[in-house]
Each structure stands twice: as C-alpha cells, then as structure tokens.
Design a protein around this motif. Structure first.
Motif, PDB file in Angstrom:
ATOM      1  N   TYR A  76      -4.165 -10.765   1.435  1.00  0.00           N
ATOM      2  CA  TYR A  76      -3.750  -9.361   1.509  1.00  0.00           C
ATOM      3  C   TYR A  76      -3.538  -8.924   2.958  1.00  0.00           C
ATOM      4  CZ  TYR A  76      -3.761  -4.318   0.658  1.00  0.00           C
ATOM      5  OH  TYR A  76      -3.428  -2.996   0.593  1.00  0.00           O
ATOM      6  N   LYS A  77      -2.393  -8.271   3.203  1.00  0.00           N
ATOM      7  CA  LYS A  77      -2.064  -7.777   4.540  1.00  0.00           C
ATOM      8  C   LYS A  77      -2.184  -6.253   4.569  1.00  0.00           C
ATOM      9  CE  LYS A  77      -0.678 -11.809   6.161  1.00  0.00           C
ATOM     10  NZ  LYS A  77      -1.374 -12.516   7.262  1.00  0.00           N
ATOM     11  N   PRO A  78      -2.913  -5.689   5.534  1.00  0.00           N
ATOM     12  CA  PRO A  78      -3.026  -4.223   5.619  1.00  0.00           C
ATOM     13  C   PRO A  78      -1.691  -3.596   5.987  1.00  0.00           C
ATOM     14  CG  PRO A  78      -4.031  -5.259   7.531  1.00  0.00           C
ATOM     15  CD  PRO A  78      -3.679  -6.366   6.587  1.00  0.00           C
ATOM     16  N   SER A  79      -1.554  -2.320   5.670  1.00  0.00           N
ATOM     17  CA  SER A  79      -0.301  -1.591   5.912  1.00  0.00           C
ATOM     18  C   SER A  79      -0.541  -0.403   6.829  1.00  0.00           C
ATOM     19  CB  SER A  79       0.290  -1.097   4.587  1.00  0.00           C
ATOM     20  OG  SER A  79       0.570  -2.160   3.713  1.00  0.00           O
ATOM     21  N   LEU A  80       0.519  -0.006   7.495  1.00  0.00           N
ATOM     22  CA  LEU A  80       0.522   1.227   8.281  1.00  0.00           C
ATOM     23  C   LEU A  80       1.472   2.194   7.606  1.00  0.00           C
ATOM     24  CD1 LEU A  80      -0.289   2.829  10.830  1.00  0.00           C
ATOM     25  CD2 LEU A  80       1.735   1.865  11.946  1.00  0.00           C
ATOM     26  N   ILE A  81       0.961   3.356   7.210  1.00  0.00           N
ATOM     27  CA  ILE A  81       1.774   4.367   6.518  1.00  0.00           C
ATOM     28  C   ILE A  81       2.019   5.519   7.475  1.00  0.00           C
ATOM     29  CG2 ILE A  81       1.950   5.852   4.493  1.00  0.00           C
ATOM     30  CD1 ILE A  81      -0.723   3.466   4.142  1.00  0.00           C
ATOM     31  N   TYR A  82       3.282   5.908   7.618  1.00  0.00           N
ATOM     32  CA  TYR A  82       3.665   6.966   8.559  1.00  0.00           C
ATOM     33  C   TYR A  82       4.403   8.069   7.816  1.00  0.00           C
ATOM     34  CZ  TYR A  82       6.160   9.385  12.319  1.00  0.00           C
ATOM     35  OH  TYR A  82       6.658  10.337  13.147  1.00  0.00           O
ATOM     36  N   TYR A  83       3.912   9.317   7.985  1.00  0.00           N
ATOM     37  CA  TYR A  83       4.511  10.495   7.356  1.00  0.00           C
ATOM     38  C   TYR A  83       5.232  11.311   8.431  1.00  0.00           C
ATOM     39  CZ  TYR A  83       1.200   9.260   3.674  1.00  0.00           C
ATOM     40  OH  TYR A  83       0.488   8.584   2.707  1.00  0.00           O
ATOM     41  N   PRO A  84       6.575  11.223   8.492  1.00  0.00           N
ATOM     42  CA  PRO A  84       7.318  11.887   9.578  1.00  0.00           C
ATOM     43  C   PRO A  84       7.120  13.398   9.642  1.00  0.00           C
ATOM     44  CG  PRO A  84       8.716  10.312   8.420  1.00  0.00           C
ATOM     45  CD  PRO A  84       7.462  10.439   7.628  1.00  0.00           C
ATOM     46  N   GLU A  85       6.990  14.082   8.468  1.00  0.00           N
ATOM     47  CA  GLU A  85       6.938  15.542   8.517  1.00  0.00           C
ATOM     48  C   GLU A  85       5.648  16.061   9.133  1.00  0.00           C
ATOM     49  OE1 GLU A  85       5.240  14.912   4.281  1.00  0.00           O
ATOM     50  OE2 GLU A  85       6.431  13.818   5.769  1.00  0.00           O
ATOM     51  N   THR A  86       4.574  15.248   9.081  1.00  0.00           N
ATOM     52  CA  THR A  86       3.294  15.668   9.671  1.00  0.00           C
ATOM     53  C   THR A  86       2.910  14.824  10.884  1.00  0.00           C
ATOM     54  OG1 THR A  86       2.032  14.216   8.202  1.00  0.00           O
ATOM     55  CG2 THR A  86       2.451  16.473   7.446  1.00  0.00           C
ATOM     56  N   LYS A  87       3.698  13.769  11.144  1.00  0.00           N
ATOM     57  CA  LYS A  87       3.413  12.820  12.233  1.00  0.00           C
ATOM     58  C   LYS A  87       2.075  12.094  12.024  1.00  0.00           C
ATOM     59  CE  LYS A  87       6.665  14.716  15.129  1.00  0.00           C
ATOM     60  NZ  LYS A  87       7.946  14.281  14.630  1.00  0.00           N
ATOM     61  N   GLU A  88       1.618  12.053  10.804  1.00  0.00           N
ATOM     62  CA  GLU A  88       0.344  11.415  10.494  1.00  0.00           C
ATOM     63  C   GLU A  88       0.537   9.920  10.245  1.00  0.00           C
ATOM     64  OE1 GLU A  88      -3.145  11.514   7.027  1.00  0.00           O
ATOM     65  OE2 GLU A  88      -1.410  12.870   6.916  1.00  0.00           O
ATOM     66  N   LYS A  89      -0.430   9.133  10.749  1.00  0.00           N
ATOM     67  CA  LYS A  89      -0.438   7.696  10.502  1.00  0.00           C
ATOM     68  C   LYS A  89      -1.771   7.312   9.870  1.00  0.00           C
ATOM     69  CE  LYS A  89       2.641   6.378  14.324  1.00  0.00           C
ATOM     70  NZ  LYS A  89       2.774   5.570  15.563  1.00  0.00           N
ATOM     71  N   THR A  90      -1.728   6.390   8.924  1.00  0.00           N
ATOM     72  CA  THR A  90      -2.942   5.947   8.262  1.00  0.00           C
ATOM     73  C   THR A  90      -2.756   4.517   7.761  1.00  0.00           C
ATOM     74  OG1 THR A  90      -4.510   6.396   6.468  1.00  0.00           O
ATOM     75  CG2 THR A  90      -2.200   6.912   6.047  1.00  0.00           C
ATOM     76  N   THR A  91      -3.849   3.840   7.559  1.00  0.00           N
ATOM     77  CA  THR A  91      -3.808   2.504   6.960  1.00  0.00           C
ATOM     78  C   THR A  91      -4.313   2.535   5.527  1.00  0.00           C
ATOM     79  OG1 THR A  91      -6.009   1.996   7.833  1.00  0.00           O
ATOM     80  CG2 THR A  91      -4.116   1.359   9.187  1.00  0.00           C
ATOM     81  N   ASN A  92      -4.546   3.728   5.006  1.00  0.00           N
ATOM     82  CA  ASN A  92      -5.168   3.869   3.684  1.00  0.00           C
ATOM     83  C   ASN A  92      -4.179   4.465   2.693  1.00  0.00           C
ATOM     84  OD1 ASN A  92      -6.899   4.093   1.540  1.00  0.00           O
ATOM     85  ND2 ASN A  92      -8.513   5.147   2.683  1.00  0.00           N
ATOM     86  N   PHE A  93      -3.868   3.710   1.639  1.00  0.00           N
ATOM     87  CA  PHE A  93      -3.000   4.227   0.589  1.00  0.00           C
ATOM     88  C   PHE A  93      -3.702   5.289  -0.260  1.00  0.00           C
ATOM     89  CE2 PHE A  93      -0.838   0.081   1.172  1.00  0.00           C
ATOM     90  CZ  PHE A  93       0.477   0.538   1.280  1.00  0.00           C
ATOM     91  N   TYR A  94      -5.029   5.229  -0.297  1.00  0.00           N
ATOM     92  CA  TYR A  94      -5.784   6.097  -1.203  1.00  0.00           C
ATOM     93  C   TYR A  94      -6.462   7.213  -0.413  1.00  0.00           C
ATOM     94  CZ  TYR A  94      -5.115   1.946  -4.071  1.00  0.00           C
ATOM     95  OH  TYR A  94      -4.563   0.893  -4.751  1.00  0.00           O
ATOM     96  N   GLN A  95      -6.119   8.456  -0.750  1.00  0.00           N
ATOM     97  CA  GLN A  95      -6.693   9.613  -0.077  1.00  0.00           C
ATOM     98  C   GLN A  95      -7.850  10.144  -0.928  1.00  0.00           C
ATOM     99  OE1 GLN A  95      -3.815  12.422   1.377  1.00  0.00           O
ATOM    100  NE2 GLN A  95      -2.403  10.814   2.055  1.00  0.00           N
ATOM    101  N   LEU A  96      -9.031   9.586  -0.683  1.00  0.00           N
ATOM    102  CA  LEU A  96     -10.192   9.846  -1.528  1.00  0.00           C
ATOM    103  C   LEU A  96     -10.626  11.308  -1.495  1.00  0.00           C
ATOM    104  CD1 LEU A  96     -12.295   6.621  -0.822  1.00  0.00           C
ATOM    105  CD2 LEU A  96     -10.692   7.082  -2.693  1.00  0.00           C
ATOM    106  N   LYS A  97     -10.320  12.025  -0.428  1.00  0.00           N
ATOM    107  CA  LYS A  97     -10.686  13.442  -0.353  1.00  0.00           C
ATOM    108  C   LYS A  97      -9.985  14.253  -1.442  1.00  0.00           C
ATOM    109  CE  LYS A  97      -7.062  14.418   3.059  1.00  0.00           C
ATOM    110  NZ  LYS A  97      -6.756  14.895   4.430  1.00  0.00           N
TER     111      LYS A  97
END
Length: 382
Positions: free
Chosen positions: A263-284
């Motif tokens: 398994y390879k980790p991912s980098l997720i980037y949201y342009p509208e908020t400029k947020e970056k995360t490596t987590n697909f699951y937003q547990l909050k």
C-alpha cells in the motif's frame, strides 16, 4: 346552537392565525442553502426570466422553492409520516419502508431531456479525446439490488431496463461500461452492501464494485484490507427525509491496509481551501448529522489525489458521492486522480485535463442521481 357557532368561529380564527403566522415566518426566516438532514442543496428563490418561464423551468423552480423553504419543514415531514405510519403507509417523500429496518429510495425513471443531454455531452467529449480510454460505472440503488427487502405491495420502476438502455447507448459511442449489479448482489449474501437508513452503498459495497471495476479495467487488485468500525449508531439521510423512525442503527466501517502489503500513501489536495492531507477518512465528521462525510468530507468541486505507485496513469474521475468511499481503493492504481463533481464545478474541464495530463477518464454515478442530473452536460462542454 350559539355554543356551536362560537366554537366554529374560534376554530376559524385560530386556523387563520396559524396560517398567517406560518406565512410571516416563511417571509422572515432566512432561506437555507443546504439540508444536512437530506444531504442535498435546497432550491433558492429563482430569478424570473422569460426563457425560464416559457420552457416551464421557472414554475418548477418556484414549486421546489416553496417545498424546500417551508418553515419547520422537517418537523412537518415527521408529523405527516407518523400519521401515515399509523395508517400502514409504506412510502413517504420518495422513501419506501422495507423489511429488516431498510429504508430505500424509490427507483426513479430517467428524465429523458437530462439523460439525452448527458449522452450528447459524453459523445462530444469522447470525440474531442478519441485516444483516451473512457469508462462509465453506473451503480444500482438499494431497492434494485436488495429488492427482497421491499414490501410485496410496493411496485417500483424497472431500474435495470433504464440502466441497460443507457449502457447500450454509451457503448455505441466508445465508452466502456462497468456493470456492478451482479457483483453487488453476490456480495449482499455475505456482507451489508447498502446502509439501512442512507442511500449510499457501504464500504463493503464500494469495495465489491471496485473489485469488479479493477477486473474490467485491468487494474492490479493486490492490496489486502482489514475492516475497522468507526461508528455503530449511524442514522442516514433517508430517515430524516422520510420521517420514518425506529429503524436499526448502521455501522460505518473504513478499510485500512493489512501490514506487509504494498500500500502506497496518498497526498490529497483541495484547491478551494488550499488544504493538504494524507488521510482519506475525516474521522471528525463522524460527529456530524451526515456521518457519511467521513469519506472525503463535504462535496468539493475538484480535488487531487497523488500517490507514488508505479503506474504513470492519471485519471479524471467525474462523479457523485457514491465515489467517495471507492477513491481510497482506486488511489492504489493511479499516479494521480483528479476528482470532479459536476454539480459544483464551473471551470473549463479541457483546461483541467491539459494541465493535469489526464490519460484515462472514469464516470461514476449512482443511477437515481444520474437519471435526474442536469449538470454533467455543462461540465463537459467544450
């Protein structure tokens, strides 16, 4: 006689007062843009135009606006449904009350105008990018796959016919179809593939669909996952939408890779908020009304997923919310995935494809949403 007249007058005055108060509150209370109970955008007050009036859109928008913005609408739905249930009614607000605690959306007939427009847009899109492989995964809804849970007295539309007709049309223009109906039915004998009170498939359902898609597309499927329950008391949007209560809670599971896998980790980037995360699951988000947003969060117009997998393929994924729980699996097959939700995306998709170097395209919708969708044709416009 005088007492009866007095009583009738009091009732009439009280009725008029209630109606008047409700009308005033409808004028005073600010319109809501989004309903967390139903997980959908609400109709805002439409602007009048002669073109909309002549083609009937303005009247339909006014009708939808009146229904969506009615004061205390959620409470009124619950009261009406409670009365219906007491009389044995099995359907409310487009939701059927089935066996074993299942609430299921009715199966919607395609809006011919919208579907024809979408097919035309897909055809033109394919003509512009003839060399790019394109596929379409149209997922069946709960009442299709789990029709054994439907009440015997409830007859629904034949979604399979609608899906077969659509698949035939897009195959004719060179788009590969991914039919996951049999895979989901087989999985349903061993796993819960759809939530009881929500219109989405479960993570098990999404994974079953992914395995069928990976086989059809020739993708590697060599990652072993384990299930982790992150919520045991999930009540989905169909409960709020229909007003049916007293059903069974659902569990929300996420899939995490087993130790020792590639398994390879991912980098997720949201342009509208400029947020970056490596987590697909937003547990909050498990604490929110719509806990399904644990899969990727709220709706985004566009975002990007990058991994270090060996593949050089870059996927454009055009989707609705059914895709959210499948994206973590797809990320192991592509160097980059650019995710677009046509309902909220207003930029030029051709510029996006050129900038991101897209090499493959996948459309992923559930049938009910797609057959009533009017946004895809605008998003694909050249």
């Amino acid at each position: 006689k005088n007492d009866r007249e007095k009583y009738s007058n009091i009732v009439a005055v009280a009725f008029c007062l209630v109606i008047g108060i409700v009308l005033m509150l409808n004028l005073i209370v600010k319109d809501r843009k989004f309903s967390p109970e139903e997980n959908r955008v609400l109709q805002m007050e439409p602007r009048f135009s002669f073109s909309h009036y002549l083609d009937g859109r303005w009247e339909s928008e006014i009708d939808a606006y009146s229904n969506d913005q009615f004061f205390a609408r959620n409470y009124a739905v619950k009261v009406k449904t409670a009365a219906d249930v007491s009389m044995g009614v099995l359907e409310a607000n487009g939701v059927v009350r089935g066996r074993d605690g299942y609430l299921m959306e009715t199966l919607k007939a395609p809006d011919k105008k919208y579907v024809d427009s979408s097919i035309k847009a897909i055809r033109e899109f394919k003509e512009r990018y003839q060399m790019l492989p394109m596929s379409f995964l149209l997922a069946p809804n709960t009442a299709n796959v789990m029709n054994d849970k439907l009440p015997r007295t409830v007859a629904l539309n034949d979604q399979n016919k609608y899906m077969d007709d659509f698949f035939k049309q897009i195959e004719a223009i060179g788009v590969k179809t991914i039919d996951v109906r049999d895979a989901l039915r087989e999985s349903s004998a061993y796993f819960q593939t759809y939530y009881r009170t929500d219109h989405h498939w479960t993570t098990e359902g999404a994974y079953s669909a992914y395995r069928k898609a990976s086989a059809d597309l020739g993708l590697a499927d060599d990652i072993a996952y384990k299930h982790v329950v992150v919520k045991n008391d999930f009540i989905g949007t169909l409960s709020s939408k229909s007003g049916f209560s007293g059903g069974k809670y659902d569990s929300i599971k996420i899939f995490v890779p087993e130790e020792g896998t590639k398994y390879k980790p991912s980098l997720i980037y949201y342009p509208e908020t400029k947020e970056k995360t490596t987590n697909f699951y937003q547990l909050k988000n498990l604490k929110k009304k719509d806990a399904y947003t644990v899969f990727g969060g709220s709706n985004h117009p566009v975002y990007k997923v990058e991994t270090s997998v060996e593949s050089k393929e870059k996927l454009l994924l055009i989707k609705d919310s059914y895709a959210n729980s499948m994206i973590p699996f797809l990320a192991q097959n592509y160097r980059k995935i650019v995710v677009v939700d046509p309902r909220y995306y207003y930029n030029d998709i051709n510029d996006l494809m050129a900038a991101e170097g897209i090499t493959q395209v996948l459309f992923l919708y559930n049938a009910n949403t797609f057959f009533e969708d009017n946004s895809l044709s605008l998003a694909l416009a050249g």
